[in-house]
Design an enzyme around this catalytic site. Structure first.
Site, PDB file in Angstrom:
ATOM      1  N   CYS A 156       0.901  -1.081  -0.163  1.00 43.47           N
ATOM      2  CA  CYS A 156       0.011  -0.085   0.108  1.00 43.47           C
ATOM      3  C   CYS A 156       0.755   1.115  -0.120  1.00 43.47           C
ATOM      4  O   CYS A 156       0.513   2.059  -0.783  1.00 43.47           O
ATOM      5  CB  CYS A 156      -0.838   0.145   1.196  1.00 43.47           C
ATOM      6  SG  CYS A 156      -0.182  -0.469   2.864  1.00 43.47           S
TER       7      CYS A 156
ATOM      8  N   ASP B 147      -7.767   5.311  -1.447  1.00 40.13           N
ATOM      9  CA  ASP B 147      -7.152   4.169  -0.989  1.00 40.13           C
ATOM     10  C   ASP B 147      -6.535   3.261  -1.797  1.00 40.13           C
ATOM     11  O   ASP B 147      -6.793   2.850  -2.728  1.00 40.13           O
ATOM     12  CB  ASP B 147      -8.403   3.588  -0.291  1.00 40.13           C
ATOM     13  CG  ASP B 147      -8.175   2.348   0.697  1.00 40.13           C
ATOM     14  OD1 ASP B 147      -7.180   1.842   0.704  1.00 40.13           O
ATOM     15  OD2 ASP B 147      -8.897   2.158   1.746  1.00 40.13           O
TER      16      ASP B 147
ATOM     17  N   HIS C 174      -5.557   0.219  -1.266  1.00 37.63           N
ATOM     18  CA  HIS C 174      -5.870  -1.300  -0.846  1.00 37.63           C
ATOM     19  C   HIS C 174      -6.985  -1.650  -1.864  1.00 37.63           C
ATOM     20  O   HIS C 174      -7.403  -2.992  -1.901  1.00 37.63           O
ATOM     21  CB  HIS C 174      -6.439  -1.248   0.591  1.00 37.63           C
ATOM     22  CG  HIS C 174      -5.469  -1.053   1.649  1.00 37.63           C
ATOM     23  ND1 HIS C 174      -5.317   0.409   1.912  1.00 37.63           N
ATOM     24  CD2 HIS C 174      -4.515  -1.471   2.189  1.00 37.63           C
ATOM     25  CE1 HIS C 174      -4.522   0.498   2.938  1.00 37.63           C
ATOM     26  NE2 HIS C 174      -3.826  -0.703   3.096  1.00 37.63           N
TER      27      HIS C 174
END
Lengths: 473, 438
Positions: free
Chosen positions: A306, A430, A432
């Site tokens: 990440c 994000d 992820h």
């Protein structure tokens, strides 16, 4: 200073003409002055071609063809010189249409806030009507010399006003075309070295309103680093501040509905509705970035990559604003950079080890020459009080922020903050996400979205890497 | 299921006339238009007489027949082509099939080797081989698929006479300007090099034309739209086409290259194509017209080069050691196009090319020799193009011009001399093509 990313509602359609113009001539002599004369004369030929009755503009994906120098004569017959430009949209078939011809209702895209573009192709009518013309003459010249043969990529843009007729708009378009040919001539002559000639390349740049779209002709193959003088002149001409690289090639305007060749999504946050706080203001990342996340580029970094992805998003920002020419680094290149500076052991390269904000700072410096500030909070709850600092960052630097803490890394693209009430929201991208480049899913499911202060682990400590934007043009 | 040939009535009379020849077999060409469903034969022409006519037992001279076909092919506007070969002989039809087969393939190979445009997927690839028995006047009609020379067997085909086959054919035409400029290589500037460079330039132009937008009578028609709805019989339809071109985008890094000179072709040509009356589509009109445009320019350039080579060969021994030092510029007028109606066949015309200092009798003689057409000078349509003019200012495109003199080389337009030039000129591939047995 925030670059506006929305258009005013009374913007008319943009007319964009593109097409190659053949540039061919026989250079009998390598004497510079004589070469210039031949080249200028060839440009004169191009000018007269564009102003002649044989010049034709066809509207892409439609049956509409316009002869701008024949009193703006058009086919199909329903179109007259007094037809409004925006009415041409009705003739354009998008991919969903099956039938040819007029559409009954124009579908408006709910996301698009940019002005609509009508793409035109520049062509020449090779046939002539009227009295028969004379049969061809073959001319053979024997002379040891040079031959110049290339095509120039004409690319002209005119922004129409609401209710402008095609007669007026196309007259302006013709002026823009002839003006561009003049600019091309200047650039070509300026950059001739011996018998090397550089192709003049037009690019469009979107300047803050009310200046709008501006076209600049650059010599192909000359890197941005050698064109600083030209950019300085342009900044003066358009009265632009010297701390944003408006005219670097990477900052060329990307026309709506043109897909990006690399397949990454750009600025997915633009489709979001921003939160309204009492006396609050929204401070956002400036310019453009690509969304990098898990599983892209056939790299399975689910669970460990990440921070790498956040770093890639930041690198894409520097590339797309034209600060660096380096492509976005891969995981391996990031790891190699850390090894090169002595921050990691050799076994790090090829591993699945996490990195943090410090490593992000190091890599940005090592690969891109970018310096960053590190902000530390001892617990996540403190982030709620960092509104002013984050707002200032977006105002002065405008770069995406990488934040790492607990077991997660994220990218902060903006902050909504009220000075009076202290309310705060964070615009989070994000890394992820493991799905496909579907902006609808990404915004609907909150992979790019506004989060409250409870988004952070309230007791974990966090480090933030705030990349500094170089103040150059 | 075999092909179907709808043949103009006048052709029957012509073939009958050939049956009345005394000596030797008579060969000739069949000319018309193919369509997916059937073929239309508009006219026929016998192979011209050689100096020593063939005796009764001789087999046809393949080189002679194919050269005739090549010359005839240049005289056919768009939509007309050599469809095949006929032979009038009392040798049995089955036995002469092998001869016919050789001739058909040789003719087709030579003609297609000169083409600068690419064949399309929907082109018909069958060629006709017609045998006529001079005593019984019976015809035996077969076709060969030239796409596959090894496998191709003779397929039977229908041969039906009809009057007024092309009386209601449509004509699509335009006046197209040509503006080509190609460099000559650095150290090779003689005529063969000019020919090669011109062919390259013509191929590029052909490619541009292929992707050009075509308007018919001022409208952009979709490909499958029929040109005319509700067409009346015996009503002639003429259409004017417009072509919009855009150059190919070039991403070459070498914008400037050394050269030994350049060749340019500038002017305008009249291009024309005929369309059968059986619901022709816009796509067909566009294809045939574009092909005609490329062919007519290529033919004229070829004719000029052949003439120059002949006169070059006559005036000097080797013709190759012309001194190339220094600069010089020469201007040549390409011939202009003249049309002549095919008698009693409606709007359809054949064409020929005329150098302006020749008398029109050269054209009528040639029409007689190649196409066996008896035309008077007044029958010729000379209004479609005007002869090239060299004006003072025109040569200004080339900055240094030493001689502004339009040269008209000496010429011999007859097939015999053309043959000799051709054999010398097409030294490699083409001659290999038609000298090898298929």
């Amino acid at each position: 200073m925030v670059v506006a990313d929305s258009q005013s509602s009374d913007t008319g359609t943009i007319l964009r003409v593109r097409g190659p113009l053949e540039f061919k001539c026989h250079l009998d002599s390598t004497d510079a002055r004589l070469m210039h004369k031949v080249i200028s004369r060839t440009f004169e030929t191009l000018q007269s071609q564009v102003k002649s009755e044989s010049c034709v503009l066809t509207v892409c994906d439609s049956p509409v063809i316009i002869w701008p120098n024949r009193g703006v004569y058009a086919i199909p017959e329903e179109i007259t010189p007094n037809t409004l430009c925006e009415d041409i949209h009705q003739w354009i078939q998008s991919d969903e249409q099956e039938a040819a011809g007029k559409r009954s209702a124009k579908k408006k895209s709910k996301k698009s806030s940019a002005a609509s573009v009508i793409n035109l192709r520049l062509m020449m009518e090779a046939t002539k009507t009227g009295r028969p013309l004379s049969a061809p003459i073959l001319s053979r010249t024997v002379h040891k010399s040079h031959f110049l043969s290339t095509t120039f990529p004409v690319d002209c843009v005119v922004r129409t006003t609401v209710n402008e007729t095609i007669k007026d708009a196309f007259e302006r378009l013709l002026e823009a075309l002839t003006h561009q040919l003049c600019e091309m001539e200047k650039v070509t002559l300026q950059h001739i070295k011996g018998t090397t000639l550089l192709v003049p390349q037009p690019l469009h740049f979107l300047l803050p309103e009310p200046k709008g779209l501006v076209t600049v002709v650059y010599p192909a193959g000359v890197p941005d680093s050698q064109l600083e003088t030209q950019r300085k002149e342009l900044h003066q001409q358009f009265e632009l501040p010297d701390d944003w690289p408006y005219f670097r090639r990477a900052n060329a305007y990307h026309f709506p509905n043109e897909p990006y060749k690399d397949g990454y999504l750009r600025n997915p946050h633009l489709g979001l509705t921003h939160p309204t706080l009492d006396n609050g203001k929204v401070y956002l990342v400036q310019g453009f970035y690509s969304y990098h996340h898990y599983m892209q580029d056939h790299v399975d970094d689910n669970g460990w990559g990440c921070a790498y992805r956040s770093l890639q998003t930041i690198c894409s920002w520097f590339q797309q604003q034209g600060f660096v020419e380096r492509a976005v680094p891969t995981h391996r290149e990031i790891q190699q950079a850390l090894l090169d500076v002595g921050d990691k052991q050799a076994s790090f390269v090829g591993s699945r080890q996490w990195i943090g904000s410090i490593e992000v700072q190091v890599v940005l410096n090592q690969l891109l020459g970018v310096t960053s500030k590190i902000m530390f909070v001892s617990q996540g709850s403190e982030l709620a009080s960092k509104g002013r600092e984050l707002a200032n960052h977006f105002l002065t630097d405008g770069t995406p922020i990488m934040i790492g803490g607990g077991v997660l890394a994220h990218t902060i693209l903006g902050v909504a903050w009220s000075e009076t009430s202290g309310q705060i929201r964070y615009l989070i991208l994000d890394p992820h996400y493991t799905g496909a480049e579907d902006s609808q899913v990404i915004t609907d499911k909150g992979w790019c979205g506004w989060k409250g202060p409870d988004f952070w682990d309230q007791i974990a400590y966090y480090n933030l890497c705030l990349p500094q934007r170089p103040k150059v043009i | 299921m075999g092909r179907s040939y709808i043949v103009e009535e006048a052709v029957e009379g012509y073939l009958t006339k050939q049956c009345e020849q005394k000596a030797g077999p008579v060969t000739g060409l069949l000319i018309g238009q193919s369509s997916t469903q059937r073929e239309f034969v508009v006219t026929a022409t016998r192979t011209p007489q050689r100096e020593e006519p063939l005796a009764a037992g001789d087999s046809p001279d393949k080189q002679w027949v194919t050269e005739h076909a090549r010359q005839v092919s240049r005289m056919l506007p768009g939509g007309l082509s050599v469809l095949g070969v006929f032979i009038v002989t009392d040798i049995d039809a089955k036995d002469s099939l092998a001869t016919l087969r050789k001739l058909v393939f040789a003719v087709e190979n030579l003609i297609s080797s000169e083409r600068l445009w690419n064949p399309a997927d929907d082109d018909v690839t069958d060629c006709v081989a017609l045998h006529v028995n001079p005593k019984t006047r019976k015809t035996f009609c077969r076709t060969f698929d030239i796409k596959d020379p090894k496998q191709s067997v003779a397929k039977p085909a229908d041969w039906k006479y009809q009057s007024g086959v092309c009386s209601s054919w449509s004509t699509v035409s335009c006046s197209l300007s040509v503006d080509m400029l190609v460099p000559l290589p650095d150290d090779r500037t003689d005529l063969e090099d000019m020919d090669k460079c011109l062919k390259e330039g013509l191929k590029v132009w052909a490619h541009q034309l292929e992707s050009a937008v075509c308007l018919i009578d001022g409208r952009k028609l979709s490909e499958d739209m029929e040109l005319v709805g509700g067409q009346k019989r015996n009503v002639r339809q003429t259409y004017t086409a417009q072509l919009l071109i855009t150059p190919d985008e070039r991403r070459a890094t070498d914008v400037v290259q050394r050269c030994g000179g350049s060749v340019s072709v500038r002017g305008a040509i009249h291009s024309r194509a005929y369309l059968h009356s059986n619901k022709p589509k816009a796509k067909l009109a566009e294809k045939l017209l574009k092909r005609d445009a490329v062919s007519t320019v290529a033919t004229r350039a070829q004719m000029l080069l052949e003439e120059l080579l002949t006169s070059d060969g006559e005036s000097k021994g080797s013709g190759r050691d012309r001194p190339q030092r220094g600069t010089h510029n020469e201007l040549f007028c390409l011939p202009h196009r003249i049309f002549c109606p095919v008698k009693a066949s409606g709007p359809v015309c054949v064409c020929d090319y005329h150098f302006s200092d020749e008398g029109l009798s050269v054209v009528t003689d040639r029409l007689k020799e190649m196409l066996d057409i008896d035309a008077a000078e007044k029958d010729l349509d000379t209004r479609q193009e005007t002869p090239a003019e060299v004006l003072e200012g025109e040569a200004a495109a080339e900055p240094t011009v030493e001689t502004i003199e339009a040269l008209e080389p000496k010429r011999n337009r007859y097939i015999g001399v053309a043959m000799a030039t051709v054999v010398a000129f097409l030294a490699t591939a083409a001659s290999m093509l038609y000298l090898n047995d298929v």
